[in-house]
Design a protein around this motif. Sequence first.
Motif, PDB file in Angstrom:
ATOM      1  N   TRP A 102      51.558  29.911   5.708  1.00 57.61           N
ATOM      2  CA  TRP A 102      50.775  29.942   6.330  1.00 57.61           C
ATOM      3  C   TRP A 102      49.758  30.862   6.859  1.00 57.61           C
ATOM      4  O   TRP A 102      49.786  30.674   7.516  1.00 57.61           O
ATOM      5  N   GLY A 103      50.415  32.375   6.771  1.00 62.45           N
ATOM      6  CA  GLY A 103      49.817  33.114   7.014  1.00 62.45           C
ATOM      7  C   GLY A 103      50.510  33.682   7.669  1.00 62.45           C
ATOM      8  O   GLY A 103      51.749  32.960   8.843  1.00 62.45           O
ATOM      9  N   THR A 104      50.527  34.966   7.995  1.00 64.88           N
ATOM     10  CA  THR A 104      51.444  36.683   9.069  1.00 64.88           C
ATOM     11  C   THR A 104      51.134  35.679  10.455  1.00 64.88           C
ATOM     12  O   THR A 104      52.359  35.675  11.119  1.00 64.88           O
ATOM     13  N   GLN A 105      49.382  35.830  10.173  1.00 65.58           N
ATOM     14  CA  GLN A 105      49.770  35.445  12.449  1.00 65.58           C
ATOM     15  C   GLN A 105      50.321  33.867  12.379  1.00 65.58           C
ATOM     16  O   GLN A 105      51.090  34.527  13.614  1.00 65.58           O
ATOM     17  N   LYS A 106      50.620  32.909  12.201  1.00 63.05           N
ATOM     18  CA  LYS A 106      50.249  32.270  11.976  1.00 63.05           C
ATOM     19  C   LYS A 106      52.028  31.475  12.062  1.00 63.05           C
ATOM     20  O   LYS A 106      52.840  31.143  13.655  1.00 63.05           O
ATOM     21  N   PHE A 107      52.700  32.130  11.356  1.00 64.21           N
ATOM     22  CA  PHE A 107      53.813  32.441  10.642  1.00 64.21           C
ATOM     23  C   PHE A 107      54.883  32.721  12.099  1.00 64.21           C
ATOM     24  O   PHE A 107      55.947  32.382  12.882  1.00 64.21           O
ATOM     25  N   TYR A 108      53.850  34.214  12.242  1.00 72.59           N
ATOM     26  CA  TYR A 108      54.275  34.764  12.899  1.00 72.59           C
ATOM     27  C   TYR A 108      54.834  34.023  14.837  1.00 72.59           C
ATOM     28  O   TYR A 108      55.705  34.439  15.468  1.00 72.59           O
ATOM     29  N   VAL A 109      53.569  33.730  15.009  1.00 66.08           N
ATOM     30  CA  VAL A 109      53.482  33.528  16.570  1.00 66.08           C
ATOM     31  C   VAL A 109      54.477  32.299  16.734  1.00 66.08           C
ATOM     32  O   VAL A 109      55.333  32.229  18.200  1.00 66.08           O
ATOM     33  N   ALA A 110      54.343  31.432  15.893  1.00 67.34           N
ATOM     34  CA  ALA A 110      55.843  30.037  15.493  1.00 67.34           C
ATOM     35  C   ALA A 110      57.008  30.685  15.851  1.00 67.34           C
ATOM     36  O   ALA A 110      57.675  30.131  16.698  1.00 67.34           O
ATOM     37  N   ALA A 111      57.128  31.820  15.241  1.00 61.93           N
ATOM     38  CA  ALA A 111      58.990  32.763  15.200  1.00 61.93           C
ATOM     39  C   ALA A 111      59.009  33.145  16.637  1.00 61.93           C
ATOM     40  O   ALA A 111      60.025  32.600  16.926  1.00 61.93           O
ATOM     41  N   VAL A 112      58.164  33.650  16.821  1.00 61.17           N
ATOM     42  CA  VAL A 112      58.322  34.386  18.584  1.00 61.17           C
ATOM     43  C   VAL A 112      58.554  33.234  19.746  1.00 61.17           C
ATOM     44  O   VAL A 112      59.194  33.518  20.426  1.00 61.17           O
ATOM     45  N   VAL A 113      57.597  32.210  19.277  1.00 55.51           N
ATOM     46  CA  VAL A 113      57.481  31.424  20.609  1.00 55.51           C
ATOM     47  C   VAL A 113      59.396  29.694  20.156  1.00 55.51           C
ATOM     48  O   VAL A 113      59.662  30.002  21.623  1.00 55.51           O
ATOM     49  N   CYS A 114      59.347  30.239  19.244  1.00 51.39           N
ATOM     50  CA  CYS A 114      60.958  30.045  18.910  1.00 51.39           C
ATOM     51  C   CYS A 114      61.951  30.515  19.391  1.00 51.39           C
ATOM     52  O   CYS A 114      63.256  30.369  20.326  1.00 51.39           O
ATOM     53  N   PHE A 115      61.724  31.462  19.241  1.00 58.50           N
ATOM     54  CA  PHE A 115      62.445  32.518  19.345  1.00 58.50           C
ATOM     55  C   PHE A 115      62.536  32.940  21.413  1.00 58.50           C
ATOM     56  O   PHE A 115      64.042  33.252  21.684  1.00 58.50           O
ATOM     57  N   ILE A 116      62.166  32.304  21.820  1.00 58.92           N
ATOM     58  CA  ILE A 116      61.640  32.917  23.319  1.00 58.92           C
ATOM     59  C   ILE A 116      62.488  31.695  24.353  1.00 58.92           C
ATOM     60  O   ILE A 116      63.172  31.679  24.676  1.00 58.92           O
ATOM     61  N   VAL A 117      62.572  30.704  23.833  1.00 57.57           N
ATOM     62  CA  VAL A 117      63.121  29.390  23.431  1.00 57.57           C
ATOM     63  C   VAL A 117      64.258  29.244  23.774  1.00 57.57           C
ATOM     64  O   VAL A 117      64.794  28.942  24.587  1.00 57.57           O
ATOM     65  N   ALA A 118      64.710  29.541  22.203  1.00 58.79           N
ATOM     66  CA  ALA A 118      66.303  29.346  22.541  1.00 58.79           C
ATOM     67  C   ALA A 118      66.521  30.877  23.234  1.00 58.79           C
ATOM     68  O   ALA A 118      68.173  30.482  23.542  1.00 58.79           O
ATOM     69  N   SER A 119      66.213  31.744  23.511  1.00 60.27           N
ATOM     70  CA  SER A 119      66.997  33.162  24.404  1.00 60.27           C
ATOM     71  C   SER A 119      66.830  32.532  25.603  1.00 60.27           C
ATOM     72  O   SER A 119      68.119  32.703  26.011  1.00 60.27           O
ATOM     73  N   ILE A 120      65.920  31.012  26.319  1.00 64.31           N
ATOM     74  CA  ILE A 120      66.398  30.649  27.678  1.00 64.31           C
ATOM     75  C   ILE A 120      67.296  29.880  27.260  1.00 64.31           C
ATOM     76  O   ILE A 120      68.184  29.943  28.201  1.00 64.31           O
ATOM     77  N   ALA A 121      67.373  29.053  26.807  1.00 65.35           N
ATOM     78  CA  ALA A 121      68.469  27.883  25.888  1.00 65.35           C
ATOM     79  C   ALA A 121      69.545  29.114  25.997  1.00 65.35           C
ATOM     80  O   ALA A 121      71.095  28.076  26.640  1.00 65.35           O
ATOM     81  N   THR A 122      69.904  30.228  25.480  1.00 63.14           N
ATOM     82  CA  THR A 122      71.274  30.777  25.483  1.00 63.14           C
ATOM     83  C   THR A 122      71.316  31.839  26.938  1.00 63.14           C
ATOM     84  O   THR A 122      73.215  31.165  27.130  1.00 63.14           O
ATOM     85  N   GLY A 123      71.234  32.049  27.642  1.00 67.88           N
ATOM     86  CA  GLY A 123      70.737  32.115  28.846  1.00 67.88           C
ATOM     87  C   GLY A 123      71.147  30.631  29.738  1.00 67.88           C
ATOM     88  O   GLY A 123      72.141  31.884  30.985  1.00 67.88           O
ATOM     89  N   LEU A 124      70.868  29.741  29.058  1.00 65.15           N
ATOM     90  CA  LEU A 124      71.553  28.450  30.256  1.00 65.15           C
ATOM     91  C   LEU A 124      73.015  27.993  29.802  1.00 65.15           C
ATOM     92  O   LEU A 124      73.315  27.060  29.989  1.00 65.15           O
TER      93      LEU A 124
END
Length: 546
Positions: A102-124
């Motif tokens: 996928w390329g480093t940029q697209k792959f990394y951005v997708a991973a970070v977005v997933c990380f943010i959403v999962a962090s919010i869900a974990t906190g809730l």
Amino acid sequence: MSEAVLDPAAGPPAAAPPQPAAAHGPLGPADQVDWTKVFLGFGGMVIGQFMAVLDVQIVAASLAQIQAGIGASSDEISWVQTIYLLAEVVMIPLTAYLSKMWGTQKFYVAAVVCFIVASIATGLSTSIEMMIVTRAIQGLAGGAMIPAVFATAMTVFPIERRVLANVIVGLIVTLAPTVGPTLGGHLTEALGWRWLFFINVIPGLAVVFLVSRYADFDKGDASYSKGIDWTGLVLMTIALLSMQYVLEEGAGDGWFSDDVILWLSVLSALTGAAFIWRQLTYRQPIVSLAPFQDRNFTLGAMMNFVSGMSLYGGTFVLPLFLAQIRGYSPAQVGTTMLVSGLTMFLAAPTAGRVIRTMDLRVGMVLGFGLVGVGLGQGIHVTKDWGFSEFVVLQILRGLGAMIAMIAASQMSISTMPISLMKDASGLVNLIRNVGGAVGLALITTILTHMQASHFMDLASSVSSASMEAQNMMTGLTSMMTEGGSLDPAGAGRKAFSYMLHRQALTMAFGDAFMFLSAGCFVAIGLALFAAPTKQDQTTPSGGGGR
């Protein structure tokens, strides 16, 4: 000039390796590169890596508060850390393949977005089941964010700029696990345990902005999406999950005396062997094992395994001692652990410059030697040790860990072809994490068995005929009588038994420190077998050392 721009996106394994000397790669010639944008993009990735590594240990000092908040049992709460590591270990070796596709940029951005959403869900989260699922997703995203930074540092930057990049990476890998309990303890006391996860949102959004705007370092190769080795993926997942579970739960379940641990160990060994055979024979392996053909990489990987044991083991033992023996609160544990973090932060710039001027083997001997001597101080630990007694240990460990981590990482890739850099990065990070898991499992076993052994020794040496024991029992009985106990003699015996158990556990902690220290000196011996290489003499297109 070709060193300044190295294409991290290698083609499929069946294709010819890239020729960076003939084509300057995605960034263009060095004199045309806007290094401000490069550092902004790389800086965003570094922040993401820090978040991912930090989240392993940020919950360490606050598990009791999380347990109370979601109504989990004492056995269940350990999965808050365990499931994150399980998911992370599975994802790390896949990162090289997916970032090539996928390329480093697209792959990394997708991973970070997933990380943010999962962090919010974990906190809730309101139950342990919900938290296990969200932490697993968070771990998968975090595992994708960790190795990409090291690969980028070694492929985007020329040698003269690579020193700074690698110091930053080394600082993150060593600093984040150390400051995790510190930050987590203070954050829990100030705002509550849910903010251990909500805190990822703001820096996560900053990472998304920086990486999506400035980190256009390479392009994806769609050919990797054809012929994905699903069999290899399944074998690897089963092997790693089984192994990690055995390491995490083996000590508490009596290791091979427990049927589940025994059969999962067998399953891990069989699927692991099948996975290795598959990757060596399949035309497009999902994890390339080619880096192990390089002698320095193999030795560097072994030393990264030991450094993982020392890094995560030291970060595990000290907070545990302070909480169980001294009764420190999360904030007090965090304040005490701050010494290691400050040492690493202050030593990072100097460590990078010093390592660049010396043979990497000397750097590893120096680094592991300092860590070994520092952890060796803990062999003489007593129940009264606190902040001041652990200062020297933490300074030596922090300084040595920074030097050893940078030197070992550089040794791993010092003679590695650019086409294998992403694969090497994923393997190094995986091996370091597995080393940490093995270290934690062995330390837990040492604490359990050595406490029982020391208690038996203490109990047999303090018999009822001992004048010292009689005087102590008399004093404890008198104290219980004054305290209004209905059974002062029985309460005195319980207090005496508690004192013996506490002393036995303290001695077991000394054994754990000795084990970690010994591991560092084993790493020193391994360093002597590496081929001599300086950091500024690394060969970006491959070379000797095999």
